[in-house]
Write an enzyme that holds these catalytic residues in place. Structure first.
Site, PDB file in Angstrom:
ATOM      1  N   HIS A 149      -6.697  87.186 -17.663  1.00 38.61           N
ATOM      2  CA  HIS A 149      -5.746  86.067 -17.653  1.00 38.61           C
ATOM      3  C   HIS A 149      -6.380  84.815 -17.052  1.00 38.61           C
ATOM      4  CE1 HIS A 149      -5.362  87.846 -13.620  1.00 38.61           C
ATOM      5  NE2 HIS A 149      -4.852  86.690 -13.187  1.00 38.61           N
ATOM      6  N   ASP A 208      -4.608  81.717 -14.710  1.00 46.81           N
ATOM      7  CA  ASP A 208      -3.390  81.726 -13.906  1.00 46.81           C
ATOM      8  C   ASP A 208      -2.330  80.746 -14.428  1.00 46.81           C
ATOM      9  OD1 ASP A 208      -4.267  83.679 -12.129  1.00 46.81           O
ATOM     10  OD2 ASP A 208      -5.327  82.211 -10.907  1.00 46.81           O
ATOM     11  N   ARG A 261      -5.072  84.077  -0.955  1.00 45.19           N
ATOM     12  CA  ARG A 261      -5.193  83.339  -2.211  1.00 45.19           C
ATOM     13  C   ARG A 261      -4.474  81.999  -2.117  1.00 45.19           C
ATOM     14  NH1 ARG A 261      -2.751  82.231  -6.834  1.00 45.19           N
ATOM     15  NH2 ARG A 261      -3.691  82.964  -8.762  1.00 45.19           N
TER      16      ARG A 261
END
Ligand code: AKG
Length: 289
Positions: free
Chosen positions: A109, A111, A280
């Site tokens: 993916h 994001d 993160r």
């Protein structure tokens, strides 16, 4: 295909060692806990655009220092409601896998491409890393574009794709969290499907990028489903080509920053039940492209 080892842009405040010939660079000579001057900051932005993912080893950062460093690349607003956040620092999400609650984003993916302005990038800092396993892989979507025939490149540039979080498993997740369906309805209203060109141009490098990913791109607008599925399948398969990838082995104190416009990533879920924990930060931009 130009090669990252032809370093035509030397950096004056640090050294970048290419990690593969196509994507990824390790940056040496910086202590990220200290403020960095304007020239260094600009060089870091240039290095991120060029190498598409950059990383640093042996950093010791408080949450405040991690946030301050990440601001070099863009905004650090809260944009994702999926991972738990640090209470004192809601800009930071905690990605954690424990024996009781194993977790890995082991699907290709980019994001949050289901937003009108998807994030510019992500900054991920390693706190607890398994003895073995738990790598992350990035795949270059500019290099993927370069591999296509000229005819296909030209055709893709005429197409638009639809992106939605609803094909990623979040519908089921939200329903499990709130059986009334209220949360799901609210999310649908707030974040309807969005459209993005299939080929985008990187605002710094000027390079063309294939901008579809299997986690959030549902279909190509205006094409019959079988044709859309076949074309997307062909583009998704390119991401898996090893020559377009970098596979990063984390250590505690490693920090990686990736350009979410020009890459996809995959967190390898091979380490359960070992503990893995990273902080993160999503890097936002008012205008991503
Ligand atoms: C993300 O932060 O978007 C991820 O996919 C996690 C990457 C990782 O856990 O290595």
């Amino acid at each position: 295909m130009s090669n990252l080892t032809d370093l035509t842009t030397p950096y004056t405040h640090f050294v970048v060692q290419p990690y593969t010939p196509t994507i990824g660079g390790i940056i040496r000579g910086l202590n990220l806990s200290q403020p960095l001057n304007e020239v260094t900051q600009e060089e870091l932005r240039q290095a991120l655009a060029r190498f598409e993912m950059i990383f640093f080893r042996d950093q010791t950062l408080t949450p405040e220092q991690h946030i301050a460093f990440t601001r070099i690349f863009g905004g650090v607003a809260e944009v994702k409601a999926f991972f738990p956040r640090l209470q004192a620092h809601p800009e930071i999400e905690v990605i954690e896998s424990t024996p009781e609650k194993p977790y890995a984003a082991n699907n290709w993916h980019a994001d949050i491409t289901w937003r009108e302005q998807p994030p510019l990038g992500t900054s991920l800092y390693a706190h607890v890393i398994p003895h073995l396993g738990g790598d992350t892989i990035w795949s270059s979507q500019t290099r993927a574009y370069d591999r296509l025939s000229r005819e296909l490149q030209v055709y893709l540039e005429t197409l638009t794709a639809v992106h939605t979080w609803e094909i990623s498993g979040w519908t089921e997740y939200l329903l499990a969290r709130d059986h009334s369906g209220e949360e799901l309805r609210a999310a649908r209203t707030k974040y309807p499907p969005v459209e993005h060109p299939v080929v985008r141009v990187h605002p710094i490098t000027g390079k063309k990028i294939i901008y579809v990913n299997p986690t959030f791109t549902s279909h190509i607008k205006g094409l019959p489903r079988p044709q859309s599925d076949a074309l997307l399948g062909q583009l998704f398969d390119l991401t898996k080509v090893p020559e377009l990838q970098v596979r990063f082995q984390w250590q505690e104190g490693s920090l990686a920053v990736w350009d979410n416009r020009s890459t996809q990533h995959y967190a390898v879920g091979d380490y359960f039940p070992q503990h893995r924990k990273l902080h993160r930060i999503t890097i936002t931009a008012e205008k991503t492209f």
